[in-house]
Design an enzyme around this catalytic site. Structure first.
Site, PDB file in Angstrom:
ATOM      1  N   ASP A 139      10.665 -18.900 -43.400  1.00  0.00           N
ATOM      2  CA  ASP A 139      11.371 -17.727 -43.910  1.00  0.00           C
ATOM      3  C   ASP A 139      10.584 -16.872 -44.907  1.00  0.00           C
ATOM      4  O   ASP A 139      10.911 -15.702 -45.092  1.00  0.00           O
ATOM      5  CB  ASP A 139      12.706 -18.170 -44.537  1.00  0.00           C
ATOM      6  CG  ASP A 139      13.650 -17.001 -44.782  1.00  0.00           C
ATOM      7  OD1 ASP A 139      13.572 -16.020 -44.036  1.00  0.00           O
ATOM      8  OD2 ASP A 139      14.448 -17.071 -45.723  1.00  0.00           O
ATOM      9  N   CYS A 196      31.980 -10.601 -25.841  1.00  0.00           N
ATOM     10  CA  CYS A 196      32.509 -10.947 -27.172  1.00  0.00           C
ATOM     11  C   CYS A 196      31.972  -9.996 -28.244  1.00  0.00           C
ATOM     12  O   CYS A 196      30.792  -9.658 -28.268  1.00  0.00           O
ATOM     13  CB  CYS A 196      32.131 -12.382 -27.523  1.00  0.00           C
ATOM     14  SG  CYS A 196      32.707 -12.927 -29.147  1.00  0.00           S
ATOM     15  N   CYS A 219      24.714  -4.358 -45.158  1.00  0.00           N
ATOM     16  CA  CYS A 219      24.980  -5.799 -45.047  1.00  0.00           C
ATOM     17  C   CYS A 219      25.225  -6.400 -46.431  1.00  0.00           C
ATOM     18  O   CYS A 219      24.454  -6.192 -47.365  1.00  0.00           O
ATOM     19  CB  CYS A 219      23.784  -6.481 -44.388  1.00  0.00           C
ATOM     20  SG  CYS A 219      23.908  -8.277 -44.312  1.00  0.00           S
ATOM     21  N   CYS A 249      30.213 -12.799 -40.292  1.00  0.00           N
ATOM     22  CA  CYS A 249      29.801 -12.687 -38.887  1.00  0.00           C
ATOM     23  C   CYS A 249      29.443 -14.049 -38.303  1.00  0.00           C
ATOM     24  O   CYS A 249      29.703 -14.323 -37.131  1.00  0.00           O
ATOM     25  CB  CYS A 249      28.650 -11.689 -38.719  1.00  0.00           C
ATOM     26  SG  CYS A 249      27.093 -12.160 -39.505  1.00  0.00           S
TER      27      CYS A 249
END
Length: 349
Positions: A139, A196, A219, A249
């Site tokens: 990351d 979806c 966000c 989410c």
């Protein structure tokens, strides 16, 4: 190395990865993500990265994993589950309490995943020979983990842009081991989102301009963690009581019915991270903040940004009793904290 030996090494590598605590391990090539440069450039050109200037500065590496280390022949992509024990959305409705993203409630995943990756990398060198070269990433480097994860078959990038798996849902950290070994690769995972839209409609700030596109500037994870200074007025009321990250989410994804329990107990929520009182968090000074969140990813945003977020939550609390707490911070030395405090007082008047 003969093909049969390569296959055997790969099978043993996957088995070792599972022993280490990863829920899945798959392999791709560094160049297996040819669409990433165009998608990244579109994201940056739209300004969706907001204040994250490092994304623009390292776009050449992030867009082309092969350029990060040209000698690499294979990328071992790994997923590690951090599935919560409870419904993370329950805390969102508690007016005088704070909601902290599930991934940040335990020990910093960067430390845990990286140590696990290093152990697996050392195992690989011991099995394949000292000439084997490896680099591990979690990351913090310009690696497109989600795109590589899809190319390797770990899962697919869902409409919320996060990796989703039919085997473990979407509650997982991703890590990678780049190596000079030429290992047999896996097939990419097809998109299984279908029609979806649960993740898209769950977003409180409407941060998805279209499926598979994220406007980072809207966000909540970006706003509460990466964004410096005051948050735009029109978005503050949409934060609710989310003070560090957002799980909406992720929690909405129906593939979570296959979620796998976290194997490392250190991902379990530490004291004070599940629905902590807003009034207490607002009183943290720098030293107490650092002590409270030592070893946590929360520590990286610092006391000022953290308390700024707490004050937005207080302003959204509809709890008049918290007005005096906000008033006490209207003259805070940090301009963003003072601004958030005045906004909260006005909201509670």
């Amino acid at each position: 190395m003969p093909q049969l030996e390569q296959e055997d090494l790969k099978n043993r590598l996957v088995a070792q990865a599972l022993k280490e605590g990863f829920v899945a391990a798959r392999i791709c090539r560094p160049w297996d993500v040819p669409d990433v440069p165009a998608r990244l450039r579109s994201f940056l050109d739209a300004g969706y990265h907001g204040q994250m200037s490092w994304m623009e500065e390292r776009a050449n590496w992030r867009g082309d994993p092969a350029a990060l280390w040209p000698e690499a022949r294979s990328v071992i992509m790994l997923a590690e589950s951090y599935t919560p024990d409870e419904n993370p959305m329950e805390v969102v409705g508690l007016q005088d309490r704070a909601a902290i993203s599930v991934y940040a409630r335990g020990k910093d995943y960067h430390d845990l995943v990286k140590k696990r990756l290093k152990r697996l990398a050392r195992w690989l060198i011991s099995e394949a020979g000292e000439a084997t070269q490896v680099k591990v990433f979690v990351d913090t480097a310009p690696v497109p983990e989600k795109a590589l994860g899809q190319a390797a078959g770990l899962g697919w990038q869902g409409k919320h842009t996060n990796l989703v798996s039919r085997d473990w849902g979407n509650w997982a950290f991703l890590g990678s081991i780049f190596t000079t070994l030429d290992l047999p690769d896996d097939r990419a995972e097809p998109d299984r989102c279908g029609s979806c839209r649960a993740c898209l409609t769950a977003c409180p700030t409407e941060a998805f301009p279209a499926p598979y596109q994220l406007d980072g500037r809207r966000c909540i994870s970006y706003l509460t963690i990466e964004h410096k200074g005051p948050i735009p007025l029109e978005l503050r009321s949409k934060l609710g009581n989310r003070i560090y990250g957002c799980d909406d989410c992720l929690a909405a994804c129906p593939w979570n019915k296959f979620a796998v329990e976290a194997s490392d107990l250190r991902y379990a929520a530490r004291a004070g991270t599940v629905a902590p009182p807003l009034a207490e968090l607002a009183q943290l000074d720098d030293a107490t903040f650092r002590e409270t969140y030592s070893g946590s990813p929360i520590k990286r945003i610092g006391r000022d940004r953290f308390v700024r977020n707490v004050l937005y939550a207080i302003g959204n609390s509809r709890t008049p009793a918290l007005r005096s707490v906000a008033q006490g911070l209207c003259s805070d030395p940090d301009p963003a904290v003072a601004d958030a405090a005045r906004w909260a007082v006005q909201r509670l008047t």
